[in-house]
Design a protein around this motif. Sequence first.
Motif, PDB file in Angstrom:
ATOM      1  N   ASP A   1       0.818  -1.217   0.000  1.00  0.00           N
ATOM      2  CA  ASP A   1       0.000   0.000   0.000  1.00  0.00           C
ATOM      3  C   ASP A   1       0.846   1.258   0.000  1.00  0.00           C
ATOM      4  OD1 ASP A   1      -2.282  -1.568   0.087  1.00  0.00           O
ATOM      5  OD2 ASP A   1      -2.348  -1.588   2.286  1.00  0.00           O
ATOM      6  N   LYS A   2       2.062   1.165   0.551  1.00  0.00           N
ATOM      7  CA  LYS A   2       2.895   2.350   0.726  1.00  0.00           C
ATOM      8  C   LYS A   2       4.041   2.370  -0.273  1.00  0.00           C
ATOM      9  CE  LYS A   2       1.976   3.024   5.658  1.00  0.00           C
ATOM     10  NZ  LYS A   2       2.569   3.193   6.997  1.00  0.00           N
ATOM     11  N   SER A   3       4.600   3.563  -0.470  1.00  0.00           N
ATOM     12  CA  SER A   3       5.788   3.727  -1.294  1.00  0.00           C
ATOM     13  C   SER A   3       6.982   3.057  -0.629  1.00  0.00           C
ATOM     14  CB  SER A   3       6.085   5.214  -1.520  1.00  0.00           C
ATOM     15  OG  SER A   3       5.026   5.839  -2.202  1.00  0.00           O
ATOM     16  N   GLN A   4       8.002   2.804  -1.421  1.00  0.00           N
ATOM     17  CA  GLN A   4       9.245   2.219  -0.926  1.00  0.00           C
ATOM     18  C   GLN A   4      10.264   3.341  -0.718  1.00  0.00           C
ATOM     19  OE1 GLN A   4       9.254  -1.558  -0.663  1.00  0.00           O
ATOM     20  NE2 GLN A   4       7.182  -0.696  -0.676  1.00  0.00           N
ATOM     21  N   THR A   5      10.937   3.313   0.418  1.00  0.00           N
ATOM     22  CA  THR A   5      11.961   4.318   0.709  1.00  0.00           C
ATOM     23  C   THR A   5      13.332   3.660   0.673  1.00  0.00           C
ATOM     24  OG1 THR A   5      10.452   5.589   2.098  1.00  0.00           O
ATOM     25  CG2 THR A   5      12.807   5.995   2.383  1.00  0.00           C
ATOM     26  N   ILE A   6      14.231   4.265  -0.060  1.00  0.00           N
ATOM     27  CA  ILE A   6      15.572   3.710  -0.244  1.00  0.00           C
ATOM     28  C   ILE A   6      16.590   4.670   0.348  1.00  0.00           C
ATOM     29  CG2 ILE A   6      17.281   2.928  -1.936  1.00  0.00           C
ATOM     30  CD1 ILE A   6      14.854   2.467  -3.838  1.00  0.00           C
ATOM     31  N   GLY A   7      17.349   4.194   1.333  1.00  0.00           N
ATOM     32  CA  GLY A   7      18.397   4.998   1.950  1.00  0.00           C
ATOM     33  C   GLY A   7      19.734   4.761   1.272  1.00  0.00           C
ATOM     34  N   LEU A   8      20.511   5.809   1.152  1.00  0.00           N
ATOM     35  CA  LEU A   8      21.800   5.724   0.462  1.00  0.00           C
ATOM     36  C   LEU A   8      22.990   5.946   1.384  1.00  0.00           C
ATOM     37  CD1 LEU A   8      20.877   7.780  -2.746  1.00  0.00           C
ATOM     38  CD2 LEU A   8      20.641   5.327  -2.351  1.00  0.00           C
ATOM     39  N   SER A   9      22.751   6.116   2.685  1.00  0.00           N
ATOM     40  CA  SER A   9      23.843   6.492   3.601  1.00  0.00           C
ATOM     41  C   SER A   9      24.744   5.328   3.978  1.00  0.00           C
ATOM     42  CB  SER A   9      23.258   7.120   4.871  1.00  0.00           C
ATOM     43  OG  SER A   9      22.398   6.205   5.532  1.00  0.00           O
ATOM     44  N   GLN A  10      24.310   4.079   3.751  1.00  0.00           N
ATOM     45  CA  GLN A  10      25.109   2.933   4.175  1.00  0.00           C
ATOM     46  C   GLN A  10      26.046   2.401   3.097  1.00  0.00           C
ATOM     47  OE1 GLN A  10      22.912  -0.232   6.019  1.00  0.00           O
ATOM     48  NE2 GLN A  10      21.743   1.146   7.349  1.00  0.00           N
ATOM     49  N   VAL A  11      26.081   3.026   1.949  1.00  0.00           N
ATOM     50  CA  VAL A  11      26.999   2.580   0.894  1.00  0.00           C
ATOM     51  C   VAL A  11      28.415   2.945   1.322  1.00  0.00           C
ATOM     52  CG1 VAL A  11      27.600   2.733  -1.541  1.00  0.00           C
ATOM     53  CG2 VAL A  11      25.208   2.943  -0.826  1.00  0.00           C
ATOM     54  N   SER A  12      29.248   1.941   1.576  1.00  0.00           N
ATOM     55  CA  SER A  12      30.579   2.189   2.146  1.00  0.00           C
ATOM     56  C   SER A  12      31.558   2.776   1.141  1.00  0.00           C
ATOM     57  CB  SER A  12      31.150   0.879   2.718  1.00  0.00           C
ATOM     58  OG  SER A  12      31.208  -0.112   1.713  1.00  0.00           O
ATOM     59  N   ASN A  13      31.414   2.395  -0.113  1.00  0.00           N
ATOM     60  CA  ASN A  13      32.313   2.909  -1.146  1.00  0.00           C
ATOM     61  C   ASN A  13      31.819   4.282  -1.591  1.00  0.00           C
ATOM     62  OD1 ASN A  13      33.201   3.410  -4.000  1.00  0.00           O
ATOM     63  ND2 ASN A  13      34.305   1.474  -3.669  1.00  0.00           N
ATOM     64  N   ARG A  14      32.648   5.310  -1.352  1.00  0.00           N
ATOM     65  CA  ARG A  14      32.216   6.687  -1.616  1.00  0.00           C
ATOM     66  C   ARG A  14      31.905   6.903  -3.093  1.00  0.00           C
ATOM     67  NH1 ARG A  14      35.775  11.427   0.878  1.00  0.00           N
ATOM     68  NH2 ARG A  14      35.021  10.317   2.723  1.00  0.00           N
ATOM     69  N   ASP A  15      32.742   6.346  -3.966  1.00  0.00           N
ATOM     70  CA  ASP A  15      32.508   6.521  -5.400  1.00  0.00           C
ATOM     71  C   ASP A  15      31.193   5.863  -5.817  1.00  0.00           C
ATOM     72  OD1 ASP A  15      34.863   7.912  -5.680  1.00  0.00           O
ATOM     73  OD2 ASP A  15      36.030   6.157  -6.323  1.00  0.00           O
ATOM     74  N   GLN A  16      30.933   4.676  -5.246  1.00  0.00           N
ATOM     75  CA  GLN A  16      29.678   4.012  -5.577  1.00  0.00           C
ATOM     76  C   GLN A  16      28.488   4.785  -5.036  1.00  0.00           C
ATOM     77  OE1 GLN A  16      29.049  -0.112  -5.062  1.00  0.00           O
ATOM     78  NE2 GLN A  16      30.943  -0.748  -6.077  1.00  0.00           N
ATOM     79  N   ALA A  17      28.642   5.345  -3.847  1.00  0.00           N
ATOM     80  CA  ALA A  17      27.557   6.138  -3.269  1.00  0.00           C
ATOM     81  C   ALA A  17      27.207   7.321  -4.168  1.00  0.00           C
ATOM     82  CB  ALA A  17      27.940   6.625  -1.878  1.00  0.00           C
ATOM     83  N   THR A  18      28.254   7.990  -4.668  1.00  0.00           N
ATOM     84  CA  THR A  18      28.037   9.122  -5.567  1.00  0.00           C
ATOM     85  C   THR A  18      27.381   8.664  -6.872  1.00  0.00           C
ATOM     86  OG1 THR A  18      29.958  10.283  -4.655  1.00  0.00           O
ATOM     87  CG2 THR A  18      29.171  10.997  -6.821  1.00  0.00           C
ATOM     88  N   ALA A  19      27.858   7.528  -7.372  1.00  0.00           N
ATOM     89  CA  ALA A  19      27.310   7.010  -8.630  1.00  0.00           C
ATOM     90  C   ALA A  19      25.834   6.656  -8.484  1.00  0.00           C
ATOM     91  CB  ALA A  19      28.107   5.800  -9.096  1.00  0.00           C
ATOM     92  N   ILE A  20      25.455   6.051  -7.354  1.00  0.00           N
ATOM     93  CA  ILE A  20      24.056   5.681  -7.137  1.00  0.00           C
ATOM     94  C   ILE A  20      23.183   6.927  -7.031  1.00  0.00           C
ATOM     95  CG2 ILE A  20      22.434   4.564  -5.554  1.00  0.00           C
ATOM     96  CD1 ILE A  20      24.702   2.621  -4.845  1.00  0.00           C
ATOM     97  N   LYS A  21      23.680   7.942  -6.321  1.00  0.00           N
ATOM     98  CA  LYS A  21      22.925   9.193  -6.204  1.00  0.00           C
ATOM     99  C   LYS A  21      22.721   9.833  -7.574  1.00  0.00           C
ATOM    100  CE  LYS A  21      24.531  10.263  -1.528  1.00  0.00           C
ATOM    101  NZ  LYS A  21      25.314  11.202  -0.691  1.00  0.00           N
ATOM    102  N   ASP A  22      23.789   9.829  -8.372  1.00  0.00           N
ATOM    103  CA  ASP A  22      23.679  10.411  -9.709  1.00  0.00           C
ATOM    104  C   ASP A  22      22.711   9.615 -10.571  1.00  0.00           C
ATOM    105  OD1 ASP A  22      25.502  12.328  -8.982  1.00  0.00           O
ATOM    106  OD2 ASP A  22      27.212  11.371  -9.969  1.00  0.00           O
ATOM    107  N   LEU A  23      22.765   8.292 -10.429  1.00  0.00           N
ATOM    108  CA  LEU A  23      21.924   7.407 -11.225  1.00  0.00           C
ATOM    109  C   LEU A  23      20.444   7.673 -10.952  1.00  0.00           C
ATOM    110  CD1 LEU A  23      22.322   4.963 -13.187  1.00  0.00           C
ATOM    111  CD2 LEU A  23      22.011   3.490 -11.198  1.00  0.00           C
TER     112      LEU A  23
END
Length: 626
Positions: free
Chosen positions: A69-91
């Motif tokens: 019934d509800k939307s899905q919430t995805i957190g990005l703060s636990q991505v340990s690899n900084r480059d991957q975290a940035t890439a996911i945010k950009d994506l």
Amino acid sequence: MHRLFVMSLVAGLLVICGGDSYALINPTFTPVHLVAQADLILVLKVQPPDAADHCVGEVVKAIKGKAPDKSQTIGLSQVSNRDQATAIKDLIGKAPGAQAILFVGKKEMDESMAAMLHVGGKWVVLDAGKEKNTWEAQSLNGPMGKMEAVWAGGTDMLLKLCELLVDRPETVVPVESGVTWSDKISLGTVPGKISLAQAVDLAGKGENALFIASDAGDRLFQWDRNTKGFEDLTARRKLGSKSVASAWGGFTGSGRVDLASWDGKRLTIWAQAADGSFAPTVVDDVPADACLGLVAIDAGVPARAGLLWTTPTAPVLLVPDRVKPGAFICKPLTIGAAAPKDLGPVGMCLVADFHGDGLADVIQVCAKGSLLFTGKARGEFAEGVGCDIAAGSGRTAAFVGDWDMDGRLDVFTTSADGCHLWQNVGGGNLKFEDRIGLSGEAAYIPQPKAIGGNVCDFNNDGRQDLFIYYAEGAGPQLFFNRGFRSLGHGHTVDLQDNNLLDGIRDGQQAGVVADFNGDAAQDLVVVLLSGEVVFFPQKLDADAALAARVALAPGGPYAGPVTVTATSEGRSLGAWTVLPGASEAFFGSRDATTITINWKVPGGEMQKKDIALGDEAVRFVIPPGK
């Protein structure tokens, strides 16, 4: 470990043509396994990250399981690899409301929930969050970095495939082409500069001849079933053409296919007589501008094809003279005042029904962009307007196919600086978007300096494949379609990888994939820099393959091209463009089935025909007037 996504991820590493490059297609874990093992598959509309690095994904629909019934919430703060975290945010942040697919299952070890998110053509690993309907991103590209081995391609195409797999779980997603070549056959050497290798149905019976266009003298070869080799028909058929540019079509109204040949100075129609011989007639009135290419096209004159003459400026339509046999009337196409001015060097024009309305359209492909002339009526075109397709620098080529299998014709371009797949996304103004980066291994295996190719179905599975060849630096390459524009490299048929032909990396002058020996399986022809013509027949386990072939006869009321689409057992088989004698639709099948084809000609209604494939191929000729 994720049972859903890792259990079978022992990726098969396939060595790929092009030196040190490699490609991954996992033979033991495909989208078939992904969909089967997922408990829940949701389509989300994902918003960009907020200040707390949370993305909200609105649930659009569930394609497997029950939608929450509800939307899905995805957190990005636990991505340990900084480059991957940035890439996911950009994506995720590229566009508000980006489409994504969420696959939910259980971990193998502790039965806790885990998920994979496919967005922007990439994979993101998710673990269940502390609250219901929340997820925490862990890494990009899946466990062991191998999820792109499961599916490399666009999220839009993966969604189509998943919907098909849910509806029809028996659907196969190929991991290899399943094809090899028999021993090569040399047809000898053709002198001069070769501009084209083409399959031509001379007699209208579905028996393809091989046409080689050369400025020193064209050649015609026909497969002989008795000798299991090719016969050179050129002298016997009295064909004396020398082609810098050429086109096959029903130009004389005889009901047979003729050759239009430009030798750099003269345009000659080589008319085919009832005995198969050719006789020349020089066309006196031709455009003053240089001829960069010729294409047969319906020009509004019953039973006789016209010609589209590509010039460095606007294309010219050569309309058959209704009074004077063998003559044409030049009718330049008009470029609109608002059309872009600096499009760079002009390549050959494409002629096809891109709108799906039964009328031929013209696209003049240029280096920096293109011009679209929309068909308004037979032989009538709207003013040219800007079009997104850009071929690139140096020597270019372009050809038509339907690699995303949606029934709309796309365009593939080759150039000195790379290849592009321009997907037809429809719309009243006909928009094309470059999706080569979301096309599987075709995104990175093709090399610079490709100079041509053609759409094909070389493994007879009903999915449109890709063939390209090179001026230098690489051997020709074939890519099989995994379904919906995810193209895998055909390693087993790669001449360079398998050391099947000496000197192949030096480049090719021309090439074509088509059925030349009449077994309904497509073969490979390459013309080397030396002018040697080499034939590679496909190796078959049975006497012949299965396919539904659809042709348009010359001499009918409409000269084409016609767009033919098909479906089989709930699966789209895409669209092919069909011209009399010069190109057929080819819908392959691995098993007995019924293929439903559809087509439309100007002024007519959409037509439909069921073709039953049992133990042999079937060829259907579109009836005149329908």
